[in-house]
Design an enzyme around this catalytic site. Structure first.
Site, PDB file in Angstrom:
ATOM      1  N   ASN A 127       3.874   0.729 -10.058  1.00 16.59           N
ATOM      2  CA  ASN A 127       3.197   1.433  -8.979  1.00 16.59           C
ATOM      3  C   ASN A 127       2.813   2.814  -9.505  1.00 16.59           C
ATOM      4  O   ASN A 127       3.606   3.455 -10.202  1.00 16.59           O
ATOM      5  CB  ASN A 127       4.131   1.579  -7.777  1.00 16.59           C
ATOM      6  CG  ASN A 127       4.660   0.245  -7.289  1.00 16.59           C
ATOM      7  OD1 ASN A 127       3.904  -0.580  -6.806  1.00 16.59           O
ATOM      8  ND2 ASN A 127       5.959   0.029  -7.425  1.00 16.59           N
TER       9      ASN A 127
ATOM     10  N   ARG B 231       1.430  -1.963  -7.314  1.00 17.00           N
ATOM     11  CA  ARG B 231       1.375  -3.151  -8.159  1.00 17.00           C
ATOM     12  C   ARG B 231       1.372  -4.392  -7.265  1.00 17.00           C
ATOM     13  O   ARG B 231       2.235  -4.588  -6.438  1.00 17.00           O
ATOM     14  CB  ARG B 231       2.611  -3.155  -9.068  1.00 17.00           C
ATOM     15  CG  ARG B 231       2.789  -4.358  -9.937  1.00 17.00           C
ATOM     16  CD  ARG B 231       4.136  -4.324 -10.643  1.00 17.00           C
ATOM     17  NE  ARG B 231       5.245  -4.235  -9.695  1.00 17.00           N
ATOM     18  CZ  ARG B 231       6.511  -4.414 -10.036  1.00 17.00           C
ATOM     19  NH1 ARG B 231       6.844  -4.658 -11.285  1.00 17.00           N
ATOM     20  NH2 ARG B 231       7.465  -4.320  -9.129  1.00 17.00           N
TER      21      ARG B 231
ATOM     22  N   CYS C 171       3.539   4.071   0.553  1.00 17.21           N
ATOM     23  CA  CYS C 171       4.511   3.336  -0.260  1.00 17.21           C
ATOM     24  C   CYS C 171       5.805   4.133  -0.200  1.00 17.21           C
ATOM     25  O   CYS C 171       5.848   5.280  -0.659  1.00 17.21           O
ATOM     26  CB  CYS C 171       4.029   3.190  -1.703  1.00 17.21           C
ATOM     27  SG  CYS C 171       5.260   2.463  -2.826  1.00 17.21           S
ATOM     28  N   GLY C 172       6.843   3.547   0.386  1.00 18.50           N
ATOM     29  CA  GLY C 172       8.080   4.277   0.600  1.00 18.50           C
ATOM     30  C   GLY C 172       8.790   4.666  -0.679  1.00 18.50           C
ATOM     31  O   GLY C 172       9.136   5.838  -0.885  1.00 18.50           O
ATOM     32  N   THR C 173       9.005   3.681  -1.564  1.00 20.54           N
ATOM     33  CA  THR C 173       9.652   4.022  -2.832  1.00 20.54           C
ATOM     34  C   THR C 173       8.748   4.925  -3.662  1.00 20.54           C
ATOM     35  O   THR C 173       9.225   5.773  -4.417  1.00 20.54           O
ATOM     36  CB  THR C 173      10.013   2.759  -3.627  1.00 20.54           C
ATOM     37  OG1 THR C 173       8.844   1.937  -3.797  1.00 20.54           O
ATOM     38  CG2 THR C 173      11.104   1.952  -2.928  1.00 20.54           C
TER      39      THR C 173
ATOM     40  N   ASN D 108       4.446  -9.221  -2.613  1.00 19.41           N
ATOM     41  CA  ASN D 108       3.220  -8.434  -2.581  1.00 19.41           C
ATOM     42  C   ASN D 108       2.056  -9.270  -2.060  1.00 19.41           C
ATOM     43  O   ASN D 108       2.155 -10.492  -1.934  1.00 19.41           O
ATOM     44  CB  ASN D 108       2.885  -7.928  -3.987  1.00 19.41           C
ATOM     45  CG  ASN D 108       3.920  -6.968  -4.528  1.00 19.41           C
ATOM     46  OD1 ASN D 108       4.356  -6.060  -3.834  1.00 19.41           O
ATOM     47  ND2 ASN D 108       4.321  -7.174  -5.775  1.00 19.41           N
TER      48      ASN D 108
ATOM     49  N   ASN E 107      12.426  -0.469  -8.578  1.00 13.81           N
ATOM     50  CA  ASN E 107      11.098  -0.935  -8.967  1.00 13.81           C
ATOM     51  C   ASN E 107      10.421   0.199  -9.739  1.00 13.81           C
ATOM     52  O   ASN E 107      10.792   1.365  -9.608  1.00 13.81           O
ATOM     53  CB  ASN E 107      10.271  -1.397  -7.757  1.00 13.81           C
ATOM     54  CG  ASN E 107      10.114  -0.315  -6.704  1.00 13.81           C
ATOM     55  OD1 ASN E 107      10.703   0.745  -6.773  1.00 13.81           O
ATOM     56  ND2 ASN E 107       9.308  -0.594  -5.698  1.00 13.81           N
TER      57      ASN E 107
ATOM     58  N   ASN F 170       1.671   1.118   6.049  1.00 10.06           N
ATOM     59  CA  ASN F 170       2.028   0.071   5.081  1.00 10.06           C
ATOM     60  C   ASN F 170       2.405  -1.151   5.911  1.00 10.06           C
ATOM     61  O   ASN F 170       3.432  -1.153   6.596  1.00 10.06           O
ATOM     62  CB  ASN F 170       3.214   0.568   4.261  1.00 10.06           C
ATOM     63  CG  ASN F 170       3.382  -0.089   2.913  1.00 10.06           C
ATOM     64  OD1 ASN F 170       4.362   0.165   2.238  1.00 10.06           O
ATOM     65  ND2 ASN F 170       2.459  -0.929   2.487  1.00 10.06           N
TER      66      ASN F 170
ATOM     67  N   CYS G 112      10.979  -2.581  -1.322  1.00 15.36           N
ATOM     68  CA  CYS G 112       9.890  -1.925  -0.592  1.00 15.36           C
ATOM     69  C   CYS G 112      10.522  -0.985   0.423  1.00 15.36           C
ATOM     70  O   CYS G 112      11.187  -1.437   1.363  1.00 15.36           O
ATOM     71  CB  CYS G 112       9.003  -2.953   0.101  1.00 15.36           C
ATOM     72  SG  CYS G 112       7.644  -2.226   1.043  1.00 15.36           S
ATOM     73  N   GLY G 113      10.330   0.319   0.225  1.00 10.83           N
ATOM     74  CA  GLY G 113      10.984   1.302   1.075  1.00 10.83           C
ATOM     75  C   GLY G 113      10.490   1.306   2.506  1.00 10.83           C
ATOM     76  O   GLY G 113      11.275   1.459   3.449  1.00 10.83           O
TER      77      GLY G 113
END
EC number: 5.1.1.7
Length: 292
Positions: free
Chosen positions: A197, A222, A230-232, A78, A164, A14, A87-88
């Site tokens: 997301n 998203r 994607c961390g989260t 984004n 999010n 990422n 953003c994780g």
């Protein structure tokens, strides 16, 4: 014409363009961010992170009111230029950037509070990378119907909020996961306001080994499209699978994504259950570009 000095960073693939703007004097427009993130005509990235002191932004003032030690704000956007709450993977890379840029000092085991649009998040430096406390989570958004290109059957997803919005979808096997075409935005019914997301997951076999769960995930983010991680989203996926697996499911998970593996841990606090994300954070190169 201004020159933007930047650093390229990534966490499990990422990737982000980061730049320092401590006094908040160099904001980028949505168009400039989209141009920078373009992988053919720009630097190429999943998002842009501006390092700005919290006191220089209205959102940062809210973070300081919550924790006066949250000196730095992660101003994250984004790839399409839209602002994001959190953003994780990005926050781990952001803290690595602050350290390497000598904007902060953080020893192994120490924790740094960072302001974000979803509140203050505590990031701990570890021997193998960084761990971020993503805070409280909640089920939100119900169970929308999800359709994705090349998946012939619509599936029910599970809505999860981690500051999010996420919708997690369980698939039958690895072949289904591989066949999904996530270059197209998954269709959600009902469609959440502002989008979400969308994570597609399959369990490992066995699902749990030595008290730790393991799943594999792909994601459509998203505002950015499919990303390598994607961390989260990984945290949301682990939370969803634990929810489906029942009360005996573990509170610690490995989540395999195309860009690598991250760890997810659920733990109790005085204000409810929190979820933590751990993984690597790398700085790849530095550069400069002229802003139009």
């Amino acid at each position: 014409m201004a020159t933007l000095h930047f650093t390229k960073g990534q966490g499990t693939g990422n990737d982000f363009v980061l730049y320092a703007d401590p006094d908040g004097t160099l904001p980028l427009s949505a168009g400039q961010i989209a141009e920078i993130c373009d992988r053919h005509f720009g630097v190429g990235a999943d998002g842009v992170i501006r390092a700005v002191r919290s006191k220089r932004l209205p959102e940062g003032a809210e973070a300081l009111a919550d924790d006066e030690a949250a000196e730095w704000f992660m101003d994250y956007y984004n790839a399409d230029g839209s602002a994001a709450e959190m953003c994780g993977n990005g926050i781990r890379v952001y803290v690595r950037y602050l350290i390497e840029s000598r904007l902060v000092q953080l020893a192994d085991g120490d924790t740094l509070p960072i302001g974000t649009r979803s509140g203050v998040r505590d990031v701990q430096r570890t021997l193998s990378g960084f761990q971020v406390d993503l805070g409280r989570w909640r089920l939100a958004g119900g169970e929308p119907l999800v359709r994705a290109k090349e998946l012939p059957v619509a599936r029910l997803g599970l809505g999860i909020d981690l500051g999010n919005p996420h919708v997690v979808v369980a698939l039958a096997d690895e072949s289904e996961l591989e066949s999904a075409d996530l270059t197209y935005i998954p269709h959600l019914e009902p469609a959440p306001q502002g989008g979400a997301n969308v994570e597609f997951v399959v369990p490992h076999e066995p699902l749990v080994k030595d008290g730790v769960g393991r799943i594999r995930m792909r994601v459509h983010e998203r505002g950015s499209g499919e990303t390598l991680s994607c961390g989260t989203g990984a945290a949301a996926a682990a939370l969803a699978v634990r929810h489906w697996a029942g009360e005996n499911a573990p509170g610690q998970w490995w989540v395999d994504v195309p860009g690598g593996t991250v760890g997810v841990r659920m733990f109790p606090t005085e204000d409810g259950e929190h979820v933590a994300l751990s993984g690597p954070a790398e700085l790849v190169y530095t550069g400069a570009l002229e802003l139009a």
